[in-house]
Design a protein around this motif. Structure first.
Motif, mmCIF file in Angstrom:
data_model
loop_
_atom_site.group_PDB
_atom_site.id
_atom_site.type_symbol
_atom_site.label_atom_id
_atom_site.label_comp_id
_atom_site.label_asym_id
_atom_site.label_seq_id
_atom_site.Cartn_x
_atom_site.Cartn_y
_atom_site.Cartn_z
ATOM 1 N N MET A 275 0.842 -1.178 0.000
ATOM 2 C CA MET A 275 0.000 0.000 0.000
ATOM 3 C C MET A 275 0.889 1.245 0.000
ATOM 4 S SD MET A 275 -2.999 0.815 2.655
ATOM 5 C CE MET A 275 -3.964 2.268 2.473
ATOM 6 N N PRO A 276 0.641 2.188 -0.927
ATOM 7 C CA PRO A 276 1.496 3.373 -0.985
ATOM 8 C C PRO A 276 1.291 4.283 0.224
ATOM 9 C CG PRO A 276 -0.230 3.474 -2.661
ATOM 10 C CD PRO A 276 -0.359 2.157 -1.976
ATOM 11 N N THR A 277 2.338 5.038 0.531
ATOM 12 C CA THR A 277 2.264 5.994 1.641
ATOM 13 C C THR A 277 1.371 7.167 1.257
ATOM 14 O OG1 THR A 277 4.161 7.239 0.844
ATOM 15 C CG2 THR A 277 4.626 5.410 2.369
ATOM 16 N N THR A 278 0.982 7.937 2.261
ATOM 17 C CA THR A 278 0.190 9.147 2.022
ATOM 18 C C THR A 278 0.944 10.078 1.087
ATOM 19 O OG1 THR A 278 -0.816 8.952 4.206
ATOM 20 C CG2 THR A 278 -0.924 11.105 3.158
ATOM 21 N N ARG A 279 2.230 10.254 1.342
ATOM 22 C CA ARG A 279 3.071 11.129 0.517
ATOM 23 C C ARG A 279 3.044 10.681 -0.939
ATOM 24 N NH1 ARG A 279 7.566 9.373 -0.672
ATOM 25 N NH2 ARG A 279 7.841 8.195 1.236
ATOM 26 N N GLU A 280 3.271 9.390 -1.185
ATOM 27 C CA GLU A 280 3.309 8.867 -2.548
ATOM 28 C C GLU A 280 1.940 8.983 -3.227
ATOM 29 O OE1 GLU A 280 4.585 7.365 -6.106
ATOM 30 O OE2 GLU A 280 5.757 8.150 -4.426
ATOM 31 N N THR A 281 0.881 8.720 -2.483
ATOM 32 C CA THR A 281 -0.472 8.836 -3.035
ATOM 33 C C THR A 281 -0.752 10.262 -3.491
ATOM 34 O OG1 THR A 281 -1.236 7.044 -1.603
ATOM 35 C CG2 THR A 281 -2.917 8.495 -2.520
ATOM 36 N N ILE A 282 -0.353 11.244 -2.688
ATOM 37 C CA ILE A 282 -0.594 12.650 -3.017
ATOM 38 C C ILE A 282 0.267 13.088 -4.201
ATOM 39 C CG2 ILE A 282 -0.317 15.011 -2.141
ATOM 40 C CD1 ILE A 282 -1.285 13.869 0.595
ATOM 41 N N LEU A 283 1.536 12.696 -4.215
ATOM 42 C CA LEU A 283 2.407 13.062 -5.339
ATOM 43 C C LEU A 283 1.929 12.420 -6.642
ATOM 44 C CD1 LEU A 283 5.855 12.900 -3.538
ATOM 45 C CD2 LEU A 283 4.771 14.950 -4.496
ATOM 46 N N THR A 284 1.440 11.198 -6.582
ATOM 47 C CA THR A 284 0.891 10.540 -7.766
ATOM 48 C C THR A 284 -0.359 11.266 -8.246
ATOM 49 O OG1 THR A 284 1.792 8.404 -7.096
ATOM 50 C CG2 THR A 284 -0.037 8.362 -8.669
ATOM 51 N N ALA A 285 -1.212 11.678 -7.313
ATOM 52 C CA ALA A 285 -2.422 12.425 -7.679
ATOM 53 C C ALA A 285 -2.063 13.770 -8.311
ATOM 54 C CB ALA A 285 -3.306 12.632 -6.453
ATOM 55 N N LEU A 286 -1.032 14.429 -7.793
ATOM 56 C CA LEU A 286 -0.585 15.701 -8.377
ATOM 57 C C LEU A 286 -0.080 15.479 -9.804
ATOM 58 C CD1 LEU A 286 0.058 18.712 -8.263
ATOM 59 C CD2 LEU A 286 2.199 18.124 -7.078
ATOM 60 N N THR B 3 5.452 21.275 -27.525
ATOM 61 C CA THR B 3 4.461 21.855 -26.612
ATOM 62 C C THR B 3 5.029 22.120 -25.229
ATOM 63 O OG1 THR B 3 3.733 19.620 -26.065
ATOM 64 C CG2 THR B 3 2.501 20.796 -27.791
ATOM 65 N N GLY B 4 6.271 21.695 -24.977
ATOM 66 C CA GLY B 4 6.882 21.866 -23.664
ATOM 67 C C GLY B 4 6.946 20.550 -22.911
ATOM 68 N N LEU B 5 7.500 20.623 -21.712
ATOM 69 C CA LEU B 5 7.701 19.431 -20.893
ATOM 70 C C LEU B 5 7.641 19.833 -19.426
ATOM 71 C CD1 LEU B 5 8.707 16.396 -20.714
ATOM 72 C CD2 LEU B 5 11.002 17.367 -20.575
ATOM 73 N N MET B 6 7.076 18.972 -18.599
ATOM 74 C CA MET B 6 7.061 19.195 -17.158
ATOM 75 C C MET B 6 7.653 17.972 -16.461
ATOM 76 S SD MET B 6 3.436 21.125 -16.445
ATOM 77 C CE MET B 6 2.378 20.027 -17.363
ATOM 78 N N ILE B 7 8.462 18.230 -15.438
ATOM 79 C CA ILE B 7 9.031 17.149 -14.635
ATOM 80 C C ILE B 7 8.696 17.444 -13.182
ATOM 81 C CG2 ILE B 7 11.102 15.898 -13.951
ATOM 82 C CD1 ILE B 7 12.409 16.886 -16.570
ATOM 83 N N LEU B 8 7.930 16.554 -12.562
ATOM 84 C CA LEU B 8 7.570 16.713 -11.153
ATOM 85 C C LEU B 8 8.638 16.053 -10.294
ATOM 86 C CD1 LEU B 8 5.543 17.632 -8.994
ATOM 87 C CD2 LEU B 8 4.393 15.425 -9.273
ATOM 88 N N ARG B 9 9.213 16.823 -9.397
ATOM 89 C CA ARG B 9 10.197 16.322 -8.429
ATOM 90 C C ARG B 9 9.504 16.181 -7.080
ATOM 91 N NH1 ARG B 9 14.030 14.809 -11.905
ATOM 92 N NH2 ARG B 9 14.597 16.487 -13.316
ATOM 93 N N ASP B 10 9.825 15.098 -6.361
ATOM 94 C CA ASP B 10 9.172 14.833 -5.074
ATOM 95 C C ASP B 10 9.390 15.938 -4.057
ATOM 96 O OD1 ASP B 10 8.385 12.514 -6.261
ATOM 97 O OD2 ASP B 10 9.515 11.189 -4.942
ATOM 98 N N GLY B 11 10.528 16.591 -4.096
ATOM 99 C CA GLY B 11 10.780 17.685 -3.170
ATOM 100 C C GLY B 11 11.026 17.207 -1.751
ATOM 101 N N ASN B 12 10.652 18.040 -0.797
ATOM 102 C CA ASN B 12 10.975 17.803 0.607
ATOM 103 C C ASN B 12 9.727 17.981 1.470
ATOM 104 O OD1 ASN B 12 12.021 17.760 3.178
ATOM 105 N ND2 ASN B 12 13.625 19.244 2.771
ATOM 106 N N PRO B 13 9.379 16.958 2.272
ATOM 107 C CA PRO B 13 8.217 17.111 3.150
ATOM 108 C C PRO B 13 8.461 18.064 4.310
ATOM 109 C CG PRO B 13 9.223 14.977 3.507
ATOM 110 C CD PRO B 13 9.941 15.619 2.355
#
Length: 141
Positions: A1-12, A37-47
């Motif tokens: 089961m994914p963590t809360t953090r991972e679930t939220i980052l995946t939803a974002l 059209t461009g590109l976006m890269i989502l980085r997990d960042g820091n909690p």
């Protein structure tokens, strides 16, 4: 089961993927070619350091994810970049809680830079910090 953090980052990431024709990568390296059209890269960042309440025990995070935006064009680079920023703002404004998974998602303004690439059109890039407010009963869950 994914963590809360991972679930939220995946939803974002999933929310950002609703922007048509612009690929969204997660934690990837910058590819050699940027789509027109461009590109976006989502980085997990820091909690960051959580606030804690004891009864009931809860850890309250202001997680700072980072969205890298890159466009490359010889003619309409500024307009393309501005349109992409506006689209990101629109999708985040439409669903600040990421389908109820977090308390609030708040983007900060980008600080764009122009990057010269030898033998290619200029890149315009920026990082948009996105603060994700959420709580969890366990910092590892």
């Amino acid at each position: 089961m994914p963590t809360t953090r991972e679930t939220i980052l995946t939803a974002l990431a999933d929310l950002l993927r609703t922007i048509p024709h612009v690929p969204v990568l997660r934690g990837e390296v910058l590819p050699e070619r940027i789509p027109p059209t461009g590109l976006m890269i989502l980085r997990d960042g820091n909690p960051g350091e959580p606030g804690v309440t004891l009864s009931p025990l809860a850890y309250h995070y202001q997680h700072r994810a980072e969205l890298e935006m890159i466009v490359q064009s010889a003619t309409a680079r500024d307009a393309l970049f501005d349109a992409l920023v506006a689209q990101v703002g629109a999708v985040l404004s439409a669903d600040r809680t990421l389908r109820g998974l977090c308390d609030w998602a708040e983007p900060d303004a980008p600080e764009p830079v122009d990057l010269a690439i030898e033998g290619a059109a200029l890149l315009k890039a920026a990082i948009i910090p996105i603060t994700l407010h959420y709580s969890t009963a366990d910092p590892l869950a």
